[in-house]
Design a protein around this motif. Structure first.
Motif, short mmCIF file in Angstrom:
data_model
loop_
_atom_site.label_atom_id
_atom_site.label_comp_id
_atom_site.label_asym_id
_atom_site.label_seq_id
_atom_site.Cartn_x
_atom_site.Cartn_y
_atom_site.Cartn_z
N PRO A 175 0.78 -1.25 0.00
CA PRO A 175 0.00 0.00 0.00
C PRO A 175 0.80 1.29 0.00
CG PRO A 175 -1.09 -1.60 1.37
CD PRO A 175 0.21 -2.24 0.94
N PRO A 176 1.85 1.47 0.82
CA PRO A 176 2.53 2.77 0.81
C PRO A 176 3.14 3.14 -0.53
CG PRO A 176 3.16 1.50 2.75
CD PRO A 176 2.42 0.57 1.84
N PHE A 177 3.34 2.15 -1.42
CA PHE A 177 3.99 2.41 -2.69
C PHE A 177 3.12 2.03 -3.88
CE2 PHE A 177 7.80 3.47 -0.52
CZ PHE A 177 7.83 2.64 0.60
N MET A 178 1.80 1.83 -3.63
CA MET A 178 0.87 1.49 -4.69
C MET A 178 0.21 2.75 -5.24
SD MET A 178 -0.86 -1.91 -3.01
CE MET A 178 -2.03 -2.21 -4.34
N SER A 179 -0.22 2.69 -6.48
CA SER A 179 -0.93 3.81 -7.10
C SER A 179 -2.41 3.73 -6.76
CB SER A 179 -0.75 3.76 -8.62
OG SER A 179 -1.41 2.62 -9.15
N PRO A 180 -3.14 4.84 -6.90
CA PRO A 180 -4.59 4.80 -6.65
C PRO A 180 -5.31 3.76 -7.50
CG PRO A 180 -3.83 7.07 -6.78
CD PRO A 180 -2.68 6.22 -7.20
N GLU A 181 -4.91 3.64 -8.78
CA GLU A 181 -5.60 2.69 -9.65
C GLU A 181 -5.33 1.24 -9.26
OE1 GLU A 181 -3.49 5.02 -10.57
OE2 GLU A 181 -2.12 4.40 -12.18
N ASP A 213 2.13 7.97 4.38
CA ASP A 213 2.23 7.12 5.56
C ASP A 213 1.10 7.39 6.56
OD1 ASP A 213 5.82 6.59 6.07
OD2 ASP A 213 4.43 5.94 4.50
N ALA A 214 0.59 6.32 7.15
CA ALA A 214 -0.44 6.41 8.18
C ALA A 214 -0.24 5.27 9.16
CB ALA A 214 -1.83 6.36 7.56
N ASP A 215 -1.09 5.24 10.20
CA ASP A 215 -0.92 4.26 11.27
C ASP A 215 -1.30 2.85 10.87
OD1 ASP A 215 -1.96 6.65 13.82
OD2 ASP A 215 0.02 6.24 12.96
N SER A 216 -2.06 2.70 9.80
CA SER A 216 -2.48 1.36 9.38
C SER A 216 -2.46 1.29 7.86
CB SER A 216 -3.88 1.05 9.88
OG SER A 216 -4.84 1.78 9.13
N PRO A 217 -2.33 0.08 7.30
CA PRO A 217 -2.37 -0.06 5.83
C PRO A 217 -3.66 0.46 5.24
CG PRO A 217 -1.58 -2.09 6.87
CD PRO A 217 -2.07 -1.21 7.97
N THR A 220 -3.42 4.18 5.10
CA THR A 220 -2.46 4.51 4.04
C THR A 220 -3.12 4.40 2.68
OG1 THR A 220 -0.56 3.77 5.35
CG2 THR A 220 -0.29 3.83 2.96
N ALA A 221 -3.86 3.32 2.46
CA ALA A 221 -4.54 3.13 1.19
C ALA A 221 -5.55 4.25 0.94
CB ALA A 221 -5.23 1.77 1.15
N TYR A 222 -6.25 4.67 1.97
CA TYR A 222 -7.24 5.75 1.83
C TYR A 222 -6.52 7.04 1.40
CZ TYR A 222 -10.77 9.23 2.93
OH TYR A 222 -11.67 10.26 2.83
N GLN A 223 -5.39 7.33 2.03
CA GLN A 223 -4.67 8.56 1.70
C GLN A 223 -4.08 8.51 0.30
OE1 GLN A 223 -3.50 10.17 6.12
NE2 GLN A 223 -1.86 9.48 4.82
N VAL A 224 -3.65 7.33 -0.15
CA VAL A 224 -3.15 7.20 -1.51
C VAL A 224 -4.24 7.58 -2.51
CG1 VAL A 224 -2.45 5.53 -3.27
CG2 VAL A 224 -1.36 5.47 -1.02
N VAL A 225 -5.48 7.16 -2.25
CA VAL A 225 -6.58 7.38 -3.18
C VAL A 225 -7.15 8.78 -3.07
CG1 VAL A 225 -8.89 6.63 -3.85
CG2 VAL A 225 -7.15 4.94 -3.26
#
Length: 741
Positions: A175-181, A213-217, A220-225
């Motif tokens: 997740p920290p290095f994944m793209s939104p898509e 970066d966030a406290d949980s994956p 983190t995924a939410y912030q990426v999107v």
């Protein structure tokens, strides 16, 4: 780590030596080919062998890795995805992962950060040109090898024109290095997804933290999107380039090619993080060959840094890695060579505003000379390498990589003839040497061919380019001396080590007639060592060579006419030969910690006539590429800092920043020193005092930070002939270096 009970003794005919790591999907072992080349073999866990979905995914990984072999990756040597126990063998890449580097030393800054950014971007560009999308670019999938960053693990990659495989009920990635898509619609992932991941990776390298970066994956995924990236700590000049990579819409991101152009225009020193980001441990597996597909995995110890390229000698016959991925950019291809002022006004030797300095030389140019640039293709277009050249009269002879030897005209670069090599080149092995009528080079046999992976020394007629003779060569030089030099030219002789690594063999260069043979001393391994017109041997106990820890070297002079070894002069080690001064062999004493080279801490001179060794400690251990020129020892750091040292006292004469990443050299001519990097950049310094004269722009896509590279500049009169990555050769007038545009 050693093999465990229950581990196989061999896989696919490759004998196993050790475990490199294990994860949820498989185990990686260190093995060797029949020729002694180290390879990493990924063996899939047995419980997945019957899972057809997993087999499809593993076949996809093998296919993707094959498509990009030779472009900044671990090249596939062999594989059997259909075996009862599927496996894949790749080139063994030595070095720490980016995740380890950040965890142990903190964020990267300055020129090192720029070099990393350019190297990774060019790696991504070539992966995409092979129509492959990596889909899991992250710190533990980047290995910081001595030749530059390498991208590994194509376990969830795919060809750009194939359907995406997503394991049932799971989104695959980190997740920290994944793209939104990737998180929203993984079947629609394309090359610009990798660009997004690269942006996160560069933020992580610069600050020690990811931009989402966030406290949980899950957060983190939410912030990426949904959320903008956190870039406050990223150096300002880099932030302007990275921010577009992190756009939510793939169409708003640059391609890897476009990103490379933007990075190329950045200053050499990117600075450091505005707010120091603390390096944090990661939950990723920091094994050198990461096993894709695990959501969690057991951390294992990463292999130590390369000893063959950056440290003391390691196991017998260990050479530098084959050059299947030798084009990590220091800077992208530029236009013409341009003069750049590098000194401040008023600095001794600086140009300031009063004009420019040029290399002082009165020697003439070859008749009809004009600046030129050529690229010499070898036996395999997919494996470019660097050449090394020697000038004789109006002829230039070069060799290296897929080129046994070629002859060019110095005046205009016109190719007269070329002899090509069909096999996989070995880093650091270029031209053996040149006599009045013969050119000696290396030919590498292709894997799978009779004697696959072996090396021949080949003699070629200098006038006609006709092969005269060849002989199989031994391959112990790196283990003994730390330098890849398995054959040397001495006068009219070429001296090689026989294929069994048991004796020296001297032949007349043109005829191939054996002049003499000399066995190695008992229980020793040896390598030839030319120095100041004399011929030497450097030997070490076989048991130490086998253990990769040479501490008791002995230097012998070899009678060039008879081959007889003189009385040996013991040299306590570990030491590395770097050249000669007044006929004495000059070595640098290494400071090591386990297999890792920490620097050079002293200068040793061996006088075989008096059978004595004089030693001078250095003021402090120095890291870099060592060489001797004009009676002075030079050590060139990875970022271009040159230190000139007195070989008698060890005292520093001067130091100067050239601005060349991974520079080799120097070559001394008429009071001027010439340094050059794999990108083709050249810096000229005055031999006395080190005052900077000029340096040129890049001319090739080159490796950054290569250690122990041999000089890339040849001087013929006023002409400087320079070699760079991808078999690039160019020439210009040292008295009239090109002006800035």
């Amino acid at each position: 780590m050693s093999l465990r009970g229950g581990d196989p003794e061999e896989i696919g005919g490759y004998p196993l030596e050790a475990r490199l790591g294990s994860g949820g999907m498989g185990t990686v072992f260190l093995a060797r080919t029949a020729s002694g080349r180290p390879v990493a073999i990924k063996l899939i866990h047995q419980q997945f062998a019957g899972d057809e979905e997993f087999r499809i995914r593993f076949r996809q990984e093998v296919a993707a890795a094959r498509r990009v072999s030779g472009a900044f990756t671990a090249a596939v040597i062999d594989a059997d995805p259909e075996a009862a126990h599927p496996w894949m063998a790749t080139t063994y890449i030595e070095g720490h992962t980016l995740a380890q580097r950040i965890a142990e030393q903190g964020p990267i800054g300055g020129a090192e950060l720029r070099t990393l950014a350019i190297g990774l971007t060019e790696a991504l560009r070539d992966i995409h040109r092979a129509r492959v999308v990596h889909r899991d670019l992250k710190p533990s999938n980047v290995v910081l090898s001595p030749e530059g960053p390498r991208v590994i693990d194509f376990g969830i990659s795919r060809a750009a024109d194939q359907q995406t495989l997503t394991m049932t009920g799971r989104v695959i990635g980190t997740p920290p290095f994944m793209s939104p898509e990737q998180l929203q619609a993984p079947r629609g992932v394309g090359p610009r997804s990798d660009v997004f991941s690269l942006g996160t990776l560069l933020v992580y390298a610069a600050t020690g933290q990811g931009p989402f970066d966030a406290d949980s994956p899950y957060m983190t995924a939410y912030q990426v999107v949904h959320e903008p990236p956190s870039l406050g700590s990223v150096p300002a000049v880099l932030r302007k380039v990275v921010e577009p990579c992190l756009a939510k819409d793939p169409k708003d991101r640059p391609s890897a090619d476009e990103l490379l152009v933007r990075l190329r225009d950045l200053p050499t020193d990117l600075g450091t993080a505005a707010v120091e980001g603390a390096a944090r441990p990661t939950c990723e597996t920091d094994t050198q060959h990461h096993l894709a597909g695990e959501d969690t995995s057991t951390p294992i110890a990463s292999p130590a840094k390369s000893a063959s390229a950056t440290g003391p000698r390691s196991g017998k016959r260990r050479r530098l890695r084959p050059v299947l991925a030798a084009a990590v950019a220091v800077a992208a291809i530029g236009g013409g060579v341009a003069l750049m002022r590098t000194d401040a006004p008023g600095e001794p030797g600086g140009t300031g505003d009063k004009g420019r300095n040029v290399a002082a030389t009165g020697d003439p140019l070859p008749r009809g000379f004009e600046p030129w640039r050529k690229q010499v293709r070898g036996g395999r277009a997919d494996i470019p390498d660097e050449l090394r050249c020697e000038a004789r009269g109006d002829a230039l002879f070069c060799g290296g990589g897929g080129v046994v030897a070629t002859r060019l005209r110095i005046a205009d670069g016109t190719r007269v003839w070329t002899r090509k090599s069909p096999g996989v080149p070995v880093q650091g092995m270029h031209l053996v040497g040149v006599t009045d009528d013969t050119v000696l080079g290396y030919r590498f046999a292709a894997e799978g061919a009779p004697g696959g992976g072996a090396t021949d020394v080949v003699a070629v007629d200098a006038d006609k380019g006709k092969e005269l003779w060849s002989v199989r060569s031994g391959s112990q030089s790196t283990a003994v001396t730390g330098r890849t030099q398995d054959a040397v030219v001495s006068g009219s002789l070429v001296v090689t080590v026989d294929a069994s690594n048991s004796r020296f063999e001297a032949r007349q260069a043109h005829s191939g007639h054996v002049a003499w043979t000399t066995p190695f001393p008992a229980a020793a391994e040896c390598a030839p060592l030319p120095a100041g017109g004399r011929l030497y041997a450097m030997c070490a106990p076989r048991v130490e060579v086998e253990a990769g820890a040479v501490r008791h070297s002995v230097v012998y002079e070899i009678g060039r006419g008879s081959g007889r070894l003189g009385k040996g002069v013991p040299v306590p080690g570990p030491v590395q030969p770097v050249g000669s001064v007044d006929g004495d062999v000059v070595l640098l004493r290494q400071r090591v910690k386990g297999p890792e080279l920490l620097g050079y801490e002293g200068v040793a001179r061996v006088d075989t006539d008096a059978r004595k060794v004089s030693y001078a400690p250095l003021p402090t251990p120095y890291e870099g590429t060592p060489a001797v020129a004009g009676g002075t020892v030079y050590i060139t750091g990875r970022t271009g800092l040159v230190r000139a040292l007195d070989p008698a006292t060890g005292k520093r004469k001067w130091s100067r920043q050239t601005g060349l990443e991974g520079a080799s050299g120097p070559v001394a001519a008429d009071g001027t020193l010439y340094f050059s990097s794999a990108s083709g950049r050249v810096a000229a310094l005055r031999e006395r005092g080190g005052a900077k004269l000029w340096h040129t722009d890049p001319r090739a896509d080159g490796v950054s930070g290569e250690m122990n590279a041999s000089p890339r500049v040849t001087v013929a009169g006023r002409a400087a002939i320079v070699t760079g990555a991808e078999n690039t050769v160019f020439a210009f007038d040292t008295a009239k270096p090109p002006e800035s545009e």
